[in-house]
Design a protein around this motif. Structure first.
Motif, short mmCIF file in Angstrom:
data_model
loop_
_atom_site.label_atom_id
_atom_site.label_comp_id
_atom_site.label_asym_id
_atom_site.label_seq_id
_atom_site.Cartn_x
_atom_site.Cartn_y
_atom_site.Cartn_z
N ASP A 2 15.60 -8.28 -1.46
CA ASP A 2 16.01 -7.74 -0.17
C ASP A 2 14.81 -7.74 0.78
N THR A 3 14.89 -8.56 1.84
CA THR A 3 13.76 -8.66 2.77
C THR A 3 13.58 -7.37 3.58
N ASP A 4 14.65 -6.59 3.74
CA ASP A 4 14.51 -5.31 4.43
C ASP A 4 13.60 -4.38 3.65
N LEU A 5 13.73 -4.41 2.33
CA LEU A 5 12.85 -3.60 1.48
C LEU A 5 11.42 -4.13 1.52
N LEU A 6 11.28 -5.45 1.55
CA LEU A 6 9.94 -6.03 1.63
C LEU A 6 9.27 -5.68 2.95
N ARG A 7 10.04 -5.66 4.04
CA ARG A 7 9.46 -5.31 5.33
C ARG A 7 8.99 -3.86 5.33
N ALA A 8 9.77 -3.00 4.71
CA ALA A 8 9.36 -1.60 4.57
C ALA A 8 8.08 -1.49 3.73
N PHE A 9 8.01 -2.26 2.66
CA PHE A 9 6.84 -2.27 1.79
C PHE A 9 5.59 -2.73 2.53
N VAL A 10 5.69 -3.83 3.28
CA VAL A 10 4.54 -4.36 4.02
C VAL A 10 4.10 -3.36 5.09
N THR A 11 5.05 -2.74 5.76
CA THR A 11 4.72 -1.80 6.83
C THR A 11 4.03 -0.56 6.28
N VAL A 12 4.51 -0.03 5.16
CA VAL A 12 3.85 1.13 4.54
C VAL A 12 2.44 0.76 4.10
N ALA A 13 2.29 -0.44 3.53
CA ALA A 13 0.97 -0.88 3.08
C ALA A 13 0.00 -0.99 4.24
N GLU A 14 0.45 -1.54 5.37
CA GLU A 14 -0.44 -1.75 6.50
C GLU A 14 -0.69 -0.47 7.29
N CYS A 15 0.28 0.43 7.31
CA CYS A 15 0.10 1.71 7.99
C CYS A 15 -0.54 2.76 7.09
N GLN A 16 -0.55 2.50 5.78
CA GLN A 16 -1.12 3.41 4.79
C GLN A 16 -0.44 4.78 4.83
N GLY A 17 0.86 4.76 5.07
CA GLY A 17 1.59 6.02 5.08
C GLY A 17 3.06 5.81 5.40
N PHE A 18 3.91 6.69 4.88
CA PHE A 18 5.35 6.58 5.08
C PHE A 18 5.76 7.04 6.48
N SER A 19 5.11 8.09 6.98
CA SER A 19 5.47 8.62 8.29
C SER A 19 5.13 7.62 9.40
N ALA A 20 3.90 7.07 9.35
CA ALA A 20 3.49 6.09 10.36
C ALA A 20 4.35 4.84 10.29
N ALA A 21 4.67 4.39 9.08
CA ALA A 21 5.52 3.21 8.92
C ALA A 21 6.92 3.47 9.45
N GLY A 22 7.43 4.67 9.24
CA GLY A 22 8.75 5.01 9.74
C GLY A 22 8.83 4.95 11.25
N VAL A 24 7.08 2.98 13.16
CA VAL A 24 7.08 1.57 13.54
C VAL A 24 8.45 0.95 13.38
N LEU A 25 9.13 1.28 12.28
CA LEU A 25 10.43 0.68 11.98
C LEU A 25 11.60 1.53 12.45
N HIS A 26 11.30 2.62 13.16
CA HIS A 26 12.34 3.51 13.69
C HIS A 26 13.21 4.08 12.57
N ARG A 27 12.56 4.54 11.52
CA ARG A 27 13.26 5.16 10.40
C ARG A 27 12.57 6.47 10.03
N THR A 28 13.31 7.35 9.37
CA THR A 28 12.72 8.61 8.95
C THR A 28 11.79 8.39 7.75
N GLN A 29 10.92 9.34 7.52
CA GLN A 29 10.01 9.24 6.39
C GLN A 29 10.79 9.19 5.08
N SER A 30 11.85 9.99 4.98
CA SER A 30 12.66 9.99 3.75
C SER A 30 13.34 8.65 3.54
N ALA A 31 13.79 8.01 4.63
CA ALA A 31 14.43 6.69 4.50
C ALA A 31 13.41 5.66 4.01
#
Length: 288
Positions: A2-22, A24-31
């Motif tokens: 699933d590329t949507d999951l991969l995009r979330a993975f790359v964004t968390v890795a580059e932002c070094q955090g779930f909140s910051a990545a969320g 960027v991708l307009h999603r909640t930290q829990s999502a």
């Protein structure tokens, strides 16, 4: 995969955090956490080490990251191809007015010739405000002056700050220095007031403007002095040297923020061209 999951993975890795990545991708930290959990279940391995202060890649995550980026790049290229190229793509750039005036005149014609259908949306503001918008997912790339360490900023180099005054005005005419500065929150203003305070120089703030024009007009007319970088000294003005008795201002660091997971050819080309424009410019001491 699933590329949507991969995009979330790359964004968390580059932002070094779930909140910051969320953001960027307009999603909640829990999502974001749920998406990473789903990907880890598919991989049957933990991809991040989570602590109270940081989110770091595991060995498995480090191995997956370059493949994830490559897969996302291929997906973006395939979408561009099916759409008939880069029609409709928007790049949202944030930078100061003076940086835009310095770097964009040469960059834009060359970029437009290579990618004629890209829409570029430019927002000019002080750096702190632009970085905040970037962290909220409202901008794709930001060229800024570093105010404080961030997870997304890539240091490009540094440039000196200088005192600027009208050419025809002798500094000695002012027993109390009249200043024209940006609003509170600007690092140039902070450096100026701190330096004057250390040297116990008397000053008063006469003009405040977020716009370079609002600062330049009183300075050019001999009504105030201000702080600039050498590339931004307006016509009819000169740099005041230490021999004139004003304190050294030090330097500012220039950084580039790029939206994680955005891997289209046009976006990467624009970021590379902007980076080159900055690091090739006279007066910039480069980190790279």
């Amino acid at each position: 995969m699933d590329t949507d999951l991969l995009r979330a993975f790359v964004t968390v890795a580059e932002c070094q955090g779930f909140s910051a990545a969320g953001k960027v991708l307009h999603r909640t930290q829990s999502a974001m956490s749920l998406q990473i959990k789903r990907l880890e279940d598919q991989m049957r391995q933990s991809l991040f080490e989570r602590t109270s202060r940081s989110v770091l890649l595991t060995a498995a995550g480090e191995r997956l990251l370059p493949y994830a980026r490559h897969i996302l790049k291929l997906e973006d290229e395939a979408k561009d191809l099916l759409k008939g190229g880069t029609h409709g793509e928007i790049i949202r750039l944030g930078t100061s007015e003076e940086q835009a005036a310095t770097y964009l005149p040469d960059l834009l014609p060359r970029f437009s010739a290579q990618f004629p259908h890209i829409q570029l949306e430019v927002q000019c503001d002080i750096s702190d405000a632009l970085v905040k918008r970037f962290q909220e997912g409202l901008l794709d790339v930001v060229l800024s002056v570093r105010h404080k360490p961030t997870q997304s900023g890539q240091l490009l180099g540094w440039e000196p700050m200088v005192w600027v005054i009208a050419e025809h005005v002798p500094l000695a005419q002012w027993p109390i220095l009249p200043l024209a500065l940006n609003p509170e929150g600007c690092i140039f203003r902070a450096h100026a007031l701190s330096a004057l305070g250390r040297e116990e120089k008397p000053w008063e703030l006469r003009y405040i403007s977020q716009s370079p024009t609002g600062i330049n007009v009183p300075v050019q007319n001999g009504l105030a002095l201000t702080v600039k970088t050498p590339r931004s000294v307006p016509p009819g003005c000169r740099i005041v040297t230490e021999a004139d008795g004003l304190p050294d201002l030090g330097h500012v660091e220039i950084e580039l923020h790029q939206r994680p997971g955005h891997s289209s050819e046009a976006f990467q080309a624009f970021c590379q061209a902007l980076e080159a424009a900055v690091t090739d410019h006279n007066g910039i001491e480069c980190y790279i």
